[in-house]
Design a protein around this motif. Structure first.
Motif, PDB file in Angstrom:
ATOM      1  N   UNK A 102       4.492  68.169 -10.863  1.00 54.93           N
ATOM      2  CA  UNK A 102       3.341  68.052 -11.539  1.00 54.93           C
ATOM      3  C   UNK A 102       1.953  68.905 -11.904  1.00 54.93           C
ATOM      4  N   UNK A 103       2.524  70.015 -10.885  1.00 51.69           N
ATOM      5  CA  UNK A 103       1.635  71.443 -10.985  1.00 51.69           C
ATOM      6  C   UNK A 103       1.888  72.431 -11.409  1.00 51.69           C
ATOM      7  N   UNK A 104       0.880  72.908 -12.643  1.00 51.52           N
ATOM      8  CA  UNK A 104       1.097  74.450 -13.314  1.00 51.52           C
ATOM      9  C   UNK A 104       1.514  75.374 -12.545  1.00 51.52           C
ATOM     10  N   UNK A 105       2.479  75.556 -12.085  1.00 50.98           N
ATOM     11  CA  UNK A 105       2.909  76.732 -11.985  1.00 50.98           C
ATOM     12  C   UNK A 105       3.717  77.272 -13.252  1.00 50.98           C
ATOM     13  N   UNK A 106       3.288  78.817 -13.194  1.00 50.29           N
ATOM     14  CA  UNK A 106       4.309  79.744 -13.846  1.00 50.29           C
ATOM     15  C   UNK A 106       5.373  80.740 -13.545  1.00 50.29           C
TER      16      UNK A 106
END
Length: 88
Positions: A55-59
């Motif tokens: 659910x976290x924005x991780x690139x």
């Protein structure tokens, strides 16, 4: 039959580095894509699960080129994980 394994160099930046307590590591994995690798890392520990939660924005970048979850991995790749960067 065993799945093919590959050795990858992982790099963590910014808040991920802080959460995991390291800026990188070398891993041997059967993960064949960035998404599969992320899932494998999430299962590794509570710290990884929190830092890399889906659910976290991780690139991600593979060999310093932005990559999505379906990007295929090869033996010897460098995979970097980092939060989105904003500037101004």
């Amino acid at each position: 039959m065993t799945a093919a394994t590959r050795t990858l160099k992982l790099r963590y930046f910014a808040s991920l580095r802080e959460a995991l307590g390291t800026d990188g590591e070398s891993v041997t994995t059967a993960a064949d894509s960035v998404g599969a690798l992320r899932q494998e890392l999430i299962a590794r520990s509570d710290a990884h699960a929190d830092a890399l939660a889906l659910g976290k924005a991780v690139r991600a970048a593979v060999n310093q080129v932005m990559a999505n979850d379906t990007h295929a991995l090869a033996d010897g790749d460098e995979v970097a994980f980092f939060p989105p960067v904003t500037g101004g």
